[in-house]
Design an enzyme around this catalytic site. Sequence first.
Site, short mmCIF file in Angstrom:
data_model
loop_
_atom_site.label_atom_id
_atom_site.label_comp_id
_atom_site.label_asym_id
_atom_site.label_seq_id
_atom_site.Cartn_x
_atom_site.Cartn_y
_atom_site.Cartn_z
N SER A 249 -5.14 -8.56 -20.60
CA SER A 249 -6.25 -9.16 -21.35
C SER A 249 -6.00 -10.56 -21.89
CB SER A 249 -6.67 -8.24 -22.49
OG SER A 249 -7.25 -7.07 -21.99
N LYS B 207 -8.92 -13.71 -31.51
CA LYS B 207 -9.61 -12.61 -30.85
C LYS B 207 -10.14 -11.66 -31.92
CE LYS B 207 -8.94 -9.14 -27.21
NZ LYS B 207 -7.99 -8.58 -26.21
N SER C 263 -9.71 -8.77 -21.73
CA SER C 263 -10.68 -8.58 -22.79
C SER C 263 -10.71 -9.71 -23.81
CB SER C 263 -10.40 -7.26 -23.52
OG SER C 263 -9.11 -7.30 -24.14
#
Length: 504
Positions: free
Chosen positions: A195, A96, A171
């Site tokens: 997320s 990420k 996210s």
Amino acid sequence: MAIERPDAAQLHHLASQLHLQLSDEEAAEYLALMQPNLDAYDLIDELSDEMPPVNYPRQQGYRPAGEENALNAWYYKSEVKGATEGRLIGKTVALKDNIALAGVPMMNGATSLEGHVPLFDATVVTRLLDAGATILGKATCEHFCLSGGSHTSDPAPVQNPWRQGYSAGGSSSGSAALVAAGEVDMAIGCDQGGSIRIPSAFCGTYGMKPTHGLVPYTGIMPIEATIDHAGPITATVADNALMLEVMAGPDGLDPRQYMSRGGNYSAALGKGVKGLKIGILTEGFQLPNLQPDVALKVRNAVAKLENLGAVVGEISVPGHRLAAALWSPIGCEGLTMQMMHGNGMGFNWEGQYDVALLDKHAAWRDHADSLSPSLKICMLIGQYGLSRYHGRFYAKAQNIARRARADYDRALGDFDLLVMPTVPITAQPLPEPDCSITEYISRAFEMIGNTAALDVTGHPAMSVPCGIVDGLPVGMMLVGRHYAESTIYQAAAAFEASGDWKQL
């Protein structure tokens, strides 16, 4: 090199920021008295910083475009090969893009951070490389990670691999999309309100939010230290358990890790669920926007676990709703102080600070109007609580969080696991670029009703794909006792082995 010394005019300005009034004579006296302290700043400025070593060669890489990045799920591609032997040999990983990979740009989904290049690897990166993994690059994430939808990342939304034009969830949007699309075996996600689990539910991957503090957050841009979690997103339960084994445990640099834990999670995979007590969490099925077909798929999955030998019953956990409400002051005031006013790092904790990130992110004030509406609404709520009520609701919410955690612990005294829908809906259409602020923000937070609570209580929770509704995946969330990730993997593996979830 000496740091800049304030003059009298600057000191008067500093005093006004602190609500002080100084005469010119007082200002001159204070300036003289400050000099020995500022000499200490000179000393610190001359010293080299303390940073973890970077052990594996890599190139800066490139930002892919066109067909090479059809889902917009990659931010940067840069292949970094780990050790020549280890438990993750042959496994490919995406990070990420709030996770530091030295020498490779990190934008955290926001143009205001574009150009930042970390100088050291996050602890989880080093551990994956030491275990033989090959990192293929950085996965797109949402704007400073403040969205459960995948429409907030700069410069473009992440597409759901199951259906173009639909949300991949956020996210950790790119992380789940890349795993679901088969472009990588594994990805790291981070979770403050869901997320890891939200994009896993929308994309049909296995996403584990571990117990708070189990995985070191060192080298990952924080949002709010008390709800920051990092964990694995994978295509199989076995890969998920293996990845967590590699990443978990203290690194000595993250004060969130207040207990020394880790585990052989893979050992739980073949145990089955016979005799395992699973509680259907009543409140988790009472969200106002819960799609009936989503609820039915999850209940059918629970029935399959029961057929495999689990003992199933209903359980009410009022603390579930309480914890979801507590997220607002904790999340909004906390992120406003730590991530924004604190320039991405904050104060008052011992750990590894990324000084270069702090310097770069401090410039958000020059680009504040370009921040996403999903971040702005959280900042506005947080600043109101800080300015009008002096942080008392943040403080009170942290105190009350122990009550919500205890309510979960009570239920987990009767059951080994709790179960509910990960999210109440399937992936929704991405908003149009010119949509209203209301639609933009609604689509960012409409799905967090079940996930946010577990960030506040810190319990481990995993999204397990359990069926398809109208061509889109559905996720079942399994919740365990603190540090009982093995029990979650035990049930998830049994369910996975019972049949193709896509046919349920």
